[in-house]
Scaffold this motif. Structure first.
Motif, PDB file in Angstrom:
ATOM      1  N   HIS A   1       0.877  -1.185   0.000  1.00  0.00           N
ATOM      2  CA  HIS A   1       0.000   0.000   0.000  1.00  0.00           C
ATOM      3  C   HIS A   1       0.904   1.221   0.000  1.00  0.00           C
ATOM      4  N   LEU A   2       0.965   1.892  -1.159  1.00  0.00           N
ATOM      5  CA  LEU A   2       1.905   2.997  -1.352  1.00  0.00           C
ATOM      6  C   LEU A   2       1.250   4.325  -0.997  1.00  0.00           C
TER       7      LEU A   2
ATOM      8  N   ALA B   1       5.438   3.065  -8.355  1.00  0.00           N
ATOM      9  CA  ALA B   1       4.578   1.891  -8.117  1.00  0.00           C
ATOM     10  C   ALA B   1       4.970   0.656  -8.942  1.00  0.00           C
ATOM     11  N   PRO B   2       5.283   0.791 -10.245  1.00  0.00           N
ATOM     12  CA  PRO B   2       5.570  -0.419 -11.023  1.00  0.00           C
ATOM     13  C   PRO B   2       6.715  -1.251 -10.449  1.00  0.00           C
ATOM     14  N   ALA B   3       7.686  -0.622  -9.800  1.00  0.00           N
ATOM     15  CA  ALA B   3       8.827  -1.360  -9.241  1.00  0.00           C
ATOM     16  C   ALA B   3       8.381  -2.338  -8.158  1.00  0.00           C
TER      17      ALA B   3
ATOM     18  N   THR C   1      -1.115  -1.126  -4.381  1.00  0.00           N
ATOM     19  CA  THR C   1      -2.144  -0.097  -4.242  1.00  0.00           C
ATOM     20  C   THR C   1      -1.483   1.275  -4.225  1.00  0.00           C
ATOM     21  N   PHE C   2      -2.001   2.191  -5.040  1.00  0.00           N
ATOM     22  CA  PHE C   2      -1.512   3.567  -4.989  1.00  0.00           C
ATOM     23  C   PHE C   2      -2.703   4.500  -4.807  1.00  0.00           C
TER      24      PHE C   2
ATOM     25  N   ILE D   1      -4.363   5.392 -14.956  1.00  0.00           N
ATOM     26  CA  ILE D   1      -4.601   4.273 -15.874  1.00  0.00           C
ATOM     27  C   ILE D   1      -3.270   3.676 -16.324  1.00  0.00           C
ATOM     28  N   ARG D   2      -2.344   4.538 -16.730  1.00  0.00           N
ATOM     29  CA  ARG D   2      -1.041   4.044 -17.175  1.00  0.00           C
ATOM     30  C   ARG D   2      -0.336   3.289 -16.040  1.00  0.00           C
ATOM     31  N   THR D   3      -0.406   3.844 -14.837  1.00  0.00           N
ATOM     32  CA  THR D   3       0.263   3.211 -13.692  1.00  0.00           C
ATOM     33  C   THR D   3      -0.364   1.855 -13.376  1.00  0.00           C
ATOM     34  N   ALA D   4      -1.694   1.791 -13.415  1.00  0.00           N
ATOM     35  CA  ALA D   4      -2.378   0.510 -13.161  1.00  0.00           C
ATOM     36  C   ALA D   4      -1.972  -0.527 -14.205  1.00  0.00           C
ATOM     37  N   ARG D   5      -1.887  -0.099 -15.470  1.00  0.00           N
ATOM     38  CA  ARG D   5      -1.511  -1.044 -16.537  1.00  0.00           C
ATOM     39  C   ARG D   5      -0.072  -1.517 -16.390  1.00  0.00           C
ATOM     40  N   GLU D   6       0.806  -0.635 -15.917  1.00  0.00           N
ATOM     41  CA  GLU D   6       2.200  -1.047 -15.699  1.00  0.00           C
ATOM     42  C   GLU D   6       2.284  -2.054 -14.552  1.00  0.00           C
TER      43      GLU D   6
END
Length: 221
Positions: free
Chosen positions: A65-66, A75-77, A87-88, A97-102
């Motif tokens: 949980h970030l 987050a992707p790391a 979770t961010f 959206i981009r972060t969730a997809r990564e």
């Protein structure tokens, strides 16, 4: 019927004995690890190396949980090092959206967290991009706070939006979850329950996890 997911938060564990503390809660479904950066929230906990160390123990899956600024960058790391779920916060993300997809690209579940004052409404169209919504039931930053029952209507609205979209998303609640509050959260539509103090201060963590699971299960729809 969906089974409740119990996610003990290690925020108040004995960090010097991290492996022992994870073993103590290994009857739970996943370990909740709170990453705080002293910017997004007024507290500093740990970062990627400690989370990766938790993953490497192999004791149980890790839910990161970030509570950090700039999750789009970081987050992707957390997914890349092997967290099962990342979770961010909606309030900190510039490109959710981009972060969730990564995050999903690296094989983790992607989750969006909402602080108590953040409404779910602007994010309803984004629900398909996520696997879980975290409704904070305290102001993030510190463990041991009391559950905000004013968040129950928000949990219900989130559940209604997910059901209306026929999506398979879980709703996580985090903050003040205990024997006295887990039933209300489950009744409102939560399916994933983060409990920190309630589990780590219990005489028998395994027994407390079983009790919380049973209480949640009896009140889930």
């Amino acid at each position: 019927m969906t089974m409740p997911v119990i996610s003990p938060s290690i925020l108040n564990c004995n960090i010097a004995r991290l492996e022992d503390e994870l073993t103590k809660i290994s009857s739970a479904d996943i370990a909740h690890v709170d990453v705080m950066d002293n910017h997004f929230v007024p507290n500093l906990t740990w970062g990627l190396p400690v989370v990766e160390a938790c993953v490497r123990t192999g004791i149980m899956p890790i839910d990161a949980h970030l509570m950090i600024a700039d999750p789009d960058r970081w987050a992707p790391a957390y997914a890349e090092v092997g967290c099962a779920s990342v979770t961010f916060h909606a309030e900190a993300a510039g490109a959710p959206i981009r972060t969730a997809r990564e995050i999903r690209h690296f094989g983790a579940r992607a989750a969006l967290a909402l602080k108590p004052s953040t409404d779910i409404a602007p994010y309803i169209d984004l629900l398909p991009e996520f696997d879980m919504i975290l409704v904070m039931t305290v102001e993030p930053g510190f463990g041991g706070q009391s559950f905000l029952d004013t968040m129950l209507p928000k949990i219900r609205r989130t559940r209604e939006a997910i059901d209306a979209s026929a999506l398979d998303l879980s709703i996580q609640v985090d903050g003040g979850v205990s024997r006295s509050t887990i039933e209300q959260a489950a009744e409102a539509g939560a399916t994933n329950f983060v409990a920190g103090s309630a589990i780590f201060r219990a005489e028998d963590a395994y027994e407390e996890i079983a009790t919380l699971r049973s209480l949640a299960h009896s009140h889930m729809h």
